[in-house]
Design an enzyme around this catalytic site. Sequence first.
Site: not given
Length: 816
Positions: A534-535, A538-539, A541, A557, A651
């Site tokens: 997934g995205r 923050f970056g 994974v 990540k 978040d």
Amino acid sequence: MPCFHHKTIMFFKWHVPEPKQYSMMSFNLLCVLSLLLLPCLATAQNNGTVRVGQYITAADNSQPWFSPSRDFAFGFHKLDNEDLFLPAIWYYKIPSKTIVWYASADNPAPRGSRLQLTADRGLVLDGPDGQELWKSGITMSAAAFGFLYDTGNFVVADANSEKLWQSFDDPVDTLLPSQIMERGGVVSSKRSETDFSQGRFQFRLLQDGNAVLNTINLPSGFAYDAYFWSNTFDQNRSNAGLQVVFNESGYLYVVRENNQRVFLTPGTIVSSKENYHRATLNFDGSFVLYTHPRNSNGNNGIWSVIRTMPDNICVNNDIRKGLGSGICGHNSICTLNSLRRPNCTCPKGFSLVDPDDPYGNCKPDFIQGCEEDEGKSEEDLYHIEELKSTDWPTSDFEQLTPSSREDCESSCLKDCLCSASVFRLDTCWKKKLPLSYGKMDPADNGTAFIKIRKGEGNGKKKRDIFVLVGSVLLGSSVFINLILVAASCLGLLIVNQKKLTRTHPPEGVSHMNLRCFTYKELVEATRGFKEELGRGAFGTVYKGFMDIAPNNLVAVKKLDRVFHDSEKEFKAEVNVIGQTHHKNLVRLLGFCDEGENRLIVYEFLSNGTLASFLFGDYKPNWELRTNIAMEIAKGLLYLHEECCTQIIHCDIKPQNILLDDNYNARISDFGLAKLLTLDQSHTSTAIRGTKGYVAPEWFRNTPVTVKVDVYSFGVLLLEIICLRRCVEKEASTIDKAILTDWAYDCCKEKRLGTLVEDDPDVMDDMNKLQRFVMVAIWCIQEDPSLRPTMSKVIEMLEGVVEVPFPPCPWPFNITS
Ligand SMILES: *[C@@H]1O[C@H](CO)[C@@H](O)[C@H](O)[C@H]1NC(C)=O
């Protein structure tokens, strides 16, 4: 300028990550190697053609044969951890090695073997001693040449260019555009990600015209019931499926005898001029249509999924004969992960027969039987473990109707023949081992009770040690006996101590367990960042394999480069995250900090994100949803009030909540917001968080406190209650589009049933529904001071304190 940059990152989650350094490195390496191998290269400029007599030797850097465009290469693939090779065809231009065809998997080639085109036997694989390991075989006439097409098909032809053999007629686990499968054709899965021998799954076009997915018995090949079918059979045979066609544009369909097409590809798909397409039967039984940009800079070797078949592989609706174990092994339980792929887990009290095959059979860690248990009360010997929404639909030996839940549980416990029971509505099914077709399906309102021997786990093994020691003692001299006794005591001491340190990690010092990884270790663990999970803001994974986690899986990540430059600060923040320990937070295991490469290693959670759970195809039941909401609240309470450094998440949203094996909610990505490079003076303009969940004070000149998380939690709570996203552009009416507005209106007008589509389960629990909705509306108050703290939220959700009727959340706005 930097502020704008942050905003871009926060709101556009799907930005393209930097090209991976390692792939550039391997490319450079290839260039150097090519220079060294210039003589070979000359023969390798084959433009697709392979002459009779030409061969490739199994070695680390042997030059493959190329298709004219070099889209595909045909050469040797070296197997992981072994000095063995397989002849294989793979995409040559994309960074991750994706193999589309291979041969001789049950008989891999030792180093030095040769793959050669011969006139009389076609393509031949000979071992170093000249023994034949595999051959394509040819019919009719002698082979004159071979040709690797830009479609990935390797053809052996005679002097008149007649096809004698082609790899497309002999598929393994993958179909490619322009490939056709006739009736009787079979696609077979691999055994595992790295084991290319034949696996348990097949995609076949049956003689009756149906295209099906089924499991098989190994090694006999006997086919069990299908778990997916195209429905293209026809009793009268006049309109049955004739071929499975993957056309050049990337559409996969079954053609019926009257030329009608039944599509397996959904809707329209991306153009095959710019994209590769493939259909692969994965080792876990999922049949997946994938696409990847032809331009290698496009996607870093990550394949996008167009469709996964079947939609829910764990839920099988057509078990006729009930033979075989299902998708997972016997006694195992199948759950669907966020990628719509199966995960298999052994129930408590059971463990894998082969620890290296997580998809295989589970065995009980204890012995159960009427003879063994004779004269003792079953209640004293066993206890029952309850598994919600779990079922083994076959393996029944008795049915009790009507029955109550309690009777179902106790009737199995008392019966020395019974190993498990399942209760649904008013019926109880008693089951015997082995349990098959196990599945956990949140939409299933049944409950399984599984019987486990008390004090089990390692009781049996301990007994074995004593038996062994005892029998050795009886048959040897006194002196040796003394030594043996001393040695076995020491041994037991060590075993026990190991157990102690394993099961009780010392609390306060656990941040010291944070591992510092090298970048190289993480490249290896993720197999070159191959599988994206997934995205987020923050970056990106990736899935990784490491033995530091109980299930050998980790989530890695890769942080985007918007973080502190200072190494000290990064380490300090990571340490703060590392010191958090709570059952509703995702555990941090380690990190990597090498120049620009900043990565964080988390434990891997098998059931994906709350987003895919809530907004997927089936509706998770009310009880599970309310439990999840409570757990998220508890995780947040810990971050805000209970851990040593207060952490504001910033978040909170369903994509950042993960679900573990037992569907417990675990908050992820906490503590990362602080890692973002932030010039303090810009705090109020650099908006962190995700649209729809962001508290209004981010847009104002007011300080940001833990109450921003309370706001986001309120929005999330409404999503959990209503099973819909906070903003729905396609809502049936405009007043339903914004969830918070709609929920407040419904609450004010006492129409709570509309929020849950009058789901009878929820309507039976009206008090809780009302409490939850009102708490959510308190949380989304525009004025942060009106929002409750997380401890207050929990008290209200639990019903410990009264929830007053909330005011309108937007006192200053004119809302419709
Ligand atoms: C493949 O099938 C699709 C869907 O029917 C069609 O639009 C497309 O033109 C076909 N492509 C070729 C090359 O025949």
